[in-house]
Design a protein around this motif. Structure first.
Motif, short mmCIF file in Angstrom:
data_model
loop_
_atom_site.label_atom_id
_atom_site.label_comp_id
_atom_site.label_asym_id
_atom_site.label_seq_id
_atom_site.Cartn_x
_atom_site.Cartn_y
_atom_site.Cartn_z
N ARG B 153 3.38 29.58 -3.79
CA ARG B 153 4.34 30.31 -3.08
C ARG B 153 5.53 31.09 -3.63
NH1 ARG B 153 7.85 26.90 1.29
NH2 ARG B 153 8.62 26.13 -0.76
N ALA B 154 5.93 30.52 -4.58
CA ALA B 154 7.13 31.29 -5.49
C ALA B 154 6.71 32.38 -6.19
CB ALA B 154 7.69 30.30 -6.38
N LEU B 155 5.19 32.54 -6.39
CA LEU B 155 4.78 33.74 -7.24
C LEU B 155 4.30 34.71 -6.26
CD1 LEU B 155 2.51 31.79 -9.70
CD2 LEU B 155 4.59 33.03 -10.12
N ALA B 156 4.13 34.46 -5.05
CA ALA B 156 3.75 35.54 -3.84
C ALA B 156 4.38 37.10 -4.17
CB ALA B 156 4.08 35.24 -2.60
N ASN B 157 5.57 37.04 -4.47
CA ASN B 157 5.91 38.51 -4.53
C ASN B 157 5.99 38.90 -6.08
OD1 ASN B 157 6.60 39.11 -1.85
ND2 ASN B 157 8.47 37.84 -1.94
N ASN B 158 5.03 38.46 -6.87
CA ASN B 158 5.14 38.90 -8.06
C ASN B 158 6.53 39.13 -8.95
OD1 ASN B 158 2.32 39.39 -8.84
ND2 ASN B 158 2.51 41.12 -7.44
N PRO B 159 7.08 37.88 -8.74
CA PRO B 159 8.48 37.81 -9.49
C PRO B 159 8.65 37.81 -10.93
CG PRO B 159 7.78 35.58 -8.87
CD PRO B 159 6.72 36.35 -8.45
N ARG B 160 9.63 38.34 -11.54
CA ARG B 160 9.75 38.44 -12.89
C ARG B 160 10.39 37.19 -13.34
NH1 ARG B 160 12.83 43.36 -15.20
NH2 ARG B 160 11.87 42.30 -16.78
N TYR B 161 11.13 36.32 -12.33
CA TYR B 161 11.66 35.16 -12.77
C TYR B 161 11.46 34.15 -11.78
CZ TYR B 161 14.49 38.65 -15.11
OH TYR B 161 14.84 39.89 -15.67
N MET B 162 11.28 33.04 -12.26
CA MET B 162 11.12 31.66 -11.51
C MET B 162 12.00 30.60 -11.87
SD MET B 162 7.26 30.51 -10.61
CE MET B 162 6.83 28.80 -10.48
N LEU B 163 12.62 30.10 -10.68
CA LEU B 163 13.61 29.07 -11.35
C LEU B 163 12.95 27.66 -10.51
CD1 LEU B 163 16.79 30.94 -9.16
CD2 LEU B 163 15.78 31.34 -11.53
N CYS B 164 13.16 26.92 -11.46
CA CYS B 164 12.55 25.49 -11.05
C CYS B 164 13.43 24.52 -11.21
CB CYS B 164 11.42 25.12 -12.13
SG CYS B 164 10.43 26.43 -12.55
N ASP B 165 13.96 23.89 -10.02
CA ASP B 165 15.14 22.73 -10.02
C ASP B 165 14.61 21.50 -9.74
OD1 ASP B 165 17.63 21.36 -9.92
OD2 ASP B 165 18.13 22.32 -8.01
N GLU B 166 14.42 20.66 -11.01
CA GLU B 166 13.81 19.30 -10.91
C GLU B 166 12.58 19.32 -10.12
OE1 GLU B 166 15.45 16.95 -12.45
OE2 GLU B 166 17.49 17.08 -12.07
N ALA B 167 11.81 20.48 -10.76
CA ALA B 167 10.58 20.45 -9.97
C ALA B 167 9.37 19.32 -10.34
CB ALA B 167 9.89 21.90 -10.58
N THR B 168 9.80 18.70 -11.29
CA THR B 168 8.94 17.40 -11.60
C THR B 168 9.49 16.18 -11.52
OG1 THR B 168 9.59 17.54 -14.00
CG2 THR B 168 7.44 19.01 -13.38
N SER B 169 10.54 16.07 -10.86
CA SER B 169 11.45 14.83 -10.70
C SER B 169 10.87 13.81 -9.92
CB SER B 169 12.79 15.09 -10.60
OG SER B 169 13.50 15.92 -11.65
N ALA B 170 9.97 14.38 -8.83
CA ALA B 170 9.44 13.55 -7.83
C ALA B 170 8.05 13.26 -8.15
CB ALA B 170 9.70 14.17 -6.45
N LEU B 171 7.42 13.48 -9.31
CA LEU B 171 6.14 13.22 -9.61
C LEU B 171 6.10 12.21 -10.55
CD1 LEU B 171 5.25 17.15 -9.91
CD2 LEU B 171 5.14 15.52 -8.07
N ASP B 172 5.06 11.51 -10.68
CA ASP B 172 4.64 10.63 -11.92
C ASP B 172 4.71 11.28 -12.91
OD1 ASP B 172 1.78 11.28 -11.95
OD2 ASP B 172 1.54 10.05 -10.05
N SER B 173 4.21 10.45 -14.13
CA SER B 173 4.37 11.25 -15.37
C SER B 173 3.15 12.14 -15.79
CB SER B 173 4.51 10.27 -16.39
OG SER B 173 3.50 9.21 -16.34
N ARG B 174 1.81 11.55 -15.09
CA ARG B 174 0.72 12.42 -15.40
C ARG B 174 0.68 13.87 -14.79
NH1 ARG B 174 -4.90 12.63 -14.07
NH2 ARG B 174 -4.40 11.91 -12.16
#
Ligand SMILES: Nc1ncnc2c1ncn2[C@@H]1O[C@H](COP(=O)(O)OP(=O)(O)O)[C@@H](O)[C@H]1O
Ligand SMILES: [Mg+2]
Lengths: 220, 262
Positions: B153-174
């Motif tokens: 979804r974040a890539l939909a508009n072909n962005p040049r920049y992407m901001l990820c705020d704790e994008a993996t903090s709710a996920l297990d390690s794998r």
């Protein structure tokens, strides 16, 4: 039994129709007024899309005053207004106006509650994609709260169904009016019972319908 | 290129003013996979939210590709935001929309023609390997799948920049590793400059080429990932790395979960 239906079937059928017309019509009009009002109330709330303390406070007053006036008093108090709007204060049209006026603030409040339940993170995400406030209202707030809005509409409908019983006071008829007239004034318990049973069945049907609809569109 | 010049942020909290950012100077170059690390409450989210003006600075300037965006308003602001993708700790997927409709959301916002939107969304879902789940709802996905949808979804508009705020903090390690690899892929293959906020050093180390360490609203250290990990300059970083502090070792294992899933 057959004799009972011969005598009162038409009366009860007409009562059912009157009740449904009053309830459905006032429900629709109450949403025409209450939905935009509720959206405006939610949007201007502190922490809302476009907080505006002055507007929000005034809206809050209007909504609360509207909700605090007992219906039977409202019914009589706004008779001049009712005449102005529909040309009469009697019959089904004469009842739809006060029912609408009574329900609109209630609708505004439950709409606001439904919208307030939408996760703030989703609104922030929508902002991050460059959504305008109007787009957020339609595509996020209303869309995400639709099941809750439907539940609210079912509650409104059932409330109006109950209020409409009092509309007999202005000669609007309906099942509630039949129950009162035959039960209390003519002591015909069987007719009263039949009218009450019809009310109970109809309320059950509409409430279940609302619940089912809300459940089937909710994808959470 | 994203530049922050002397950015400061003061919140008017109910218990008085609170300075969340202080004299932040930062340059994120095109192609960077830029990590911003710090403990909870350090000001990471506040910082990243300044890059697409979800938050406005009380001091300083935000400059993107040489244009000072600090005072952008209305349409200009919305177009700027649309050109910067963002993903979140709790995914922030729209619950009442299918996966496909979620990915189409940013396109819908920009009033692109509908038929092309669906095509583009499918293309993005293939990119994150989830096209077979297009008709599902977010509640029917795992955490990792949700974050991949959010990335599409974040890539939909072909962005040049992407901001990820704790994008993996709710996920297990794998799953964390899978999502990180996806983000690294997007960075390497699509040339999207990434700003990655995390409290986990392991996460930053795995994918970032540059790292800034933030503490109490100050940038206390900045450099290449190698520099920061082999020769940390600040006490805060040394503590984060577990050098000379016994409490820090459990922080550096990465992929630990914080907060709930939706
Ligand atoms: N809207 C706000 N109002 C007041 N204080 C805030 C607000 N948002 C964040 N803060 C404060 O700013 C500091 C940094 O918060 P944040 O950027 O969310 O930290 P992090 O993302 O690093 O955990 C915290 O002390 C937090 O309490
Ligand atoms: Mg944060």
């Amino acid at each position: 039994m057959a004799e009972f239906f011969d005598n009162y079937g038409a009366l009860l059928a007409q009562g059912t129709i009157d009740t449904l017309v009053m309830t459905i019509a006032s429900c629709i009009f109450a949403y025409v007024i209450g939905l935009p009002l509720g959206i405006w109330f939610a949007v201007t709330a502190p922490g809302g899309l476009k907080p505006n303390t002055a507007v929000n406070t005034v809206l809050g007053w209007i909504i609360n005053i509207g909700r605090s006036i007992p219906f039977i008093i409202l019914l009589v108090a706004i008779i001049p207004f009712t005449r102005l709007v529909v040309g009469t204060s009697l019959g089904v049209p004469g009842a739809v106006v006060p029912l609408t006026v009574a329900a609109a603030p209630f609708v505004a409040r439950i709409v606001e509650q439904s919208l307030a339940e939408v996760d703030k993170d989703l609104i922030e995400a929508a902002h991050s994609f460059g959504s305008s406030n109007a787009q957020i209202v339609v595509k996020v707030l209303l869309k995400e709260s639709l099941p809750s809005l439907v539940r609210g509409a079912a509650i409104t409908f059932v409330n109006l169904f109950g209020y409409s019983a009092m509309a007999g006071t202005v000669g609007a008829g309906g099942l509630g009016d039949i129950a009162i007239r035959y039960g209390y004034q003519r002591f015909q318990g069987d007719v009263m019972l039949a009218a009450v049973i019809l009310c109970v069945v109809l309320v059950q049907v509409f409430q279940s319908l609302g619940d089912w609809l809300a459940r089937s569109i909710d994808k959470r | 290129m994203i530049e922050l010049k002397d950015v400061g942020k003061v919140y008017n909290a109910s218990d008085g003013d609170h300075r969340a950012l202080d004299h932040i100077n930062l340059t994120i170059a095109d192609g960077d996979m830029f990590g911003i690390i710090g403990e909870s409450g350090a000001g990471k989210s506040t910082l990243v939210r300044h890059l697409n003006l979800l938050e406005r600075p009380t001091e300083g300037r935000v400059i993107i590709d040489g244009v000072d965006i600090t005072d952008f308003q209305g349409k200009e602001l919305r177009e700027l935001r649309a050109s910067i993708g963002m993903i979140f700790q709790n995914f922030s997927l729209f619950q009442q929309r299918t996966v496909l409709q979620n990915v189409m959301f940013p396109l819908e916002i920009r009033r692109e023609p509908k038929a092309q939107n669906a095509e583009r969304a499918h293309e993005l879902l293939r990119l994150v390997n989830l096209d077979d789940k297009a008709k599902r709802y977010p509640s029917e996905l795992s955490g990792g799948q949700k974050q991949r949808v959010a990335s599409a979804r974040a890539l939909a508009n072909n962005p040049r920049y992407m901001l990820c705020d704790e994008a993996t903090s709710a996920l297990d390690s794998r799953t964390t590793m899978q999502v990180l690899d996806l983000l690294a892929d997007i960075n390497a293959n699509l040339g999207v400059t990434m700003v990655l906020i995390t409290h986990s050093l392991a996460v930053a180390r795995r994918v970032c080429n540059r790292i800034a360490v933030i503490d109490s609203g100050h940038i206390v250290e900045e450099g290449t990932t190698d520099e920061v990990f082999t020769n940390p300059q600040s006490e805060v970083t040394r503590e984060l790395l577990g050098w000379g502090s016994d409490s820090a070792s459990d922080r550096a294992d990465g992929g630990d979960s914080e907060g709930g899933e939706r």
